[in-house]
Enzyme design. Structure first.
Site: not given
Ligand SMILES: Cc1ncc(COP(=O)(O)O)c(C=O)c1O
Length: 402
Positions: A228, A262, A264, A332
């Site tokens: 997040g 986690e 991303g 389109c």
């Molecule tokens: C359960 C969970 N973990 C991790 C992420 C990765 O989030 P971010 O890319 O914002 O770090 C998400 C993405 O929404 C998610 O749903």
């Protein structure tokens, strides 16, 4: 330039639309996050959903990451990228029985369970197999992540997890199940969060719940606080990995539980650009213009899906007079707009543009709408580069059809 490689040369060699990623930026950002949590037991499980191109996943694995997979497909890709099952956590609001069976058979590190129904299904599937599945319960803490509503997941109106006040009762009822081993609590309140306060409050919620579980004799070993942490798409200041750790660690430390994160977007978004040539420049009756690119919503959905902002810059300085233009794609759909009301030097057809910070939720969300083959992707490392995903062809597309 991307590191020591010219973007113009990459576009000339590989064509456009083209995603280009910097291995150096991925490495630096992964290490910054890992370093920020040093001194406290933690594991970074890279969120495959942000960008799961095999070479990107492999790079993250080589840096020491685990994986957070959100589907059976992402588990498969993680395995092919070299992650072992014990390095994979499996999340997802609607895991099918087949996906759950896959995760249980593999023995993934943890399945982040989203509901009582899912706990029940996992228990049954595990018992049928004569095994116990490691599970963490996903908590919905009813916290406003103050991000875009479409990527906020921690409010009780959102479909994710179980309400915090139901966790204790659910765990009491399921902890004794033969097919389940409760290993942790999980939460994830949204993406592109640029204020650490909601992340801290979500962590505090799971810490408090973990204490209740301990009082009930349910021994868990980790807290997974999801991903997040946002990035700056417009150049404004956002919290760093250090700020994030400084907010979280004082809250988590008292629990003594190891931490799973986690991330991303925070790792991969700033590492990628989307390159695209100008196809046409059209003047509008109101004095503005349309700059029409050869990339649009089929390559980068975020602006259309969440009104997301990306800087869009000419790769070489353009010298035309300043105009105000909507930068649009070729599809389109009127929503196929990458940037509205942008001030820029008037470009010419054939000029090259880079959509910045496009490494996360870009290529992974690409589609074949209008029968557009998916773009190629290149990974740059210093002065070297390689095509990590070749451009799709019409033959690739039609290979599935009779
Ligand atoms: C359960 C969970 N973990 C991790 C992420 C990765 O989030 P971010 O890319 O914002 O770090 C998400 C993405 O929404 C998610 O749903």
């Amino acid at each position: 330039m991307c590191e020591d490689v010219s973007l113009a040369q990459l576009a000339a060699s590989e064509g456009t639309p083209l995603y280009v990623y910097s291995a150096g930026i991925v490495t630096a950002r992964y290490r910054a996050m890992d370093d920020a949590f040093r001194g406290y037991p933690h594991a970074l499980h890279y969120a495959m959903k942000a960008n799961s191109t095999l070479s990107i996943a492999r790079l993250l694995r080589s840096l020491g990451a685990g994986a957070d997979a959100n589907s059976g497909g992402e588990i498969d890709v993680a395995l092919r990228a070299g992650f072992i099952p014990e390095q994979i956590v499996f999340t997802g609001v609607g895991k099918t029985p087949a996906e759950l069976a896959q995760a249980i058979d593999l023995g993934v590190k943890t399945i982040n369970a989203e509901s009582e129904g899912e706990l029940d299904r996992i228990d049954r599937l595990a018992r049928e197999r004569g095994t116990r599945a490691r599970v963490a319960l996903r908590v919905n803490p009813d916290i406003d992540a103050r991000s875009h509503p479409h990527i906020s997941t921690g409010l009780k109106a959102n479909k994710f997890g179980v309400p915090a006040d139901a966790v204790r009762d659910i765990c009491r009822r399921f902890a004794g199940r033969e097919g389940l081993e409760f290993t942790g609590l999980h939460t994830h309140v949204g993406s592109q969060i640029t204020d650490v306060d909601p992340l801290k409050r979500a962590a505090a919620t799971v810490v408090a719940l973990a204490k209740e579980l301990r009082d009930d004799g349910i021994a868990i070993d980790h807290l997974d606080v999801g991903g997040g942490l946002g990035v700056s798409y417009d150049g404004s200041e956002v919290p760093s990995a250090e700020d994030y750790a400084e907010a979280l660690l004082p809250v988590v430390r008292e629990s003594g539980l190891s931490l799973i994160l986690e991330p991303g977007r925070n790792i991969i978004a700033p590492a990628g650009v989307l390159l695209s040539y100008v196809v046409d420049v059209k003047d509008r009756p109101d004095g503005k213009a349309f700059v029409i690119l050869d990339a649009g919503m089929t390559e980068l959905m975020r602006p259309m899906l969440y009104g997301a902002f990306h800087r869009i810059e000419p790769v070489l300085c353009t010298s035309g007079p300043e105009i105000v233009a909507d930068i649009v794609g070729p599809l389109c759909e009127t929503s196929d707009t990458l940037g509205k009301d942008r001030r820029l030097g008037r470009p010419q057809p054939g000029d090259l543009f880079a959509v910045l910070d496009a490494g996360a939720y870009g290529a992974v969300m690409a589609s074949n709408y209008n029968r557009r083959p998916m773009p190629a992707e290149v990974l740059v490392d210093g002065g070297r580069w390689s095509v990590i995903r070749r451009r799709q062809t019409i033959d690739d597309l039609l290979a599935l059809e009779s």
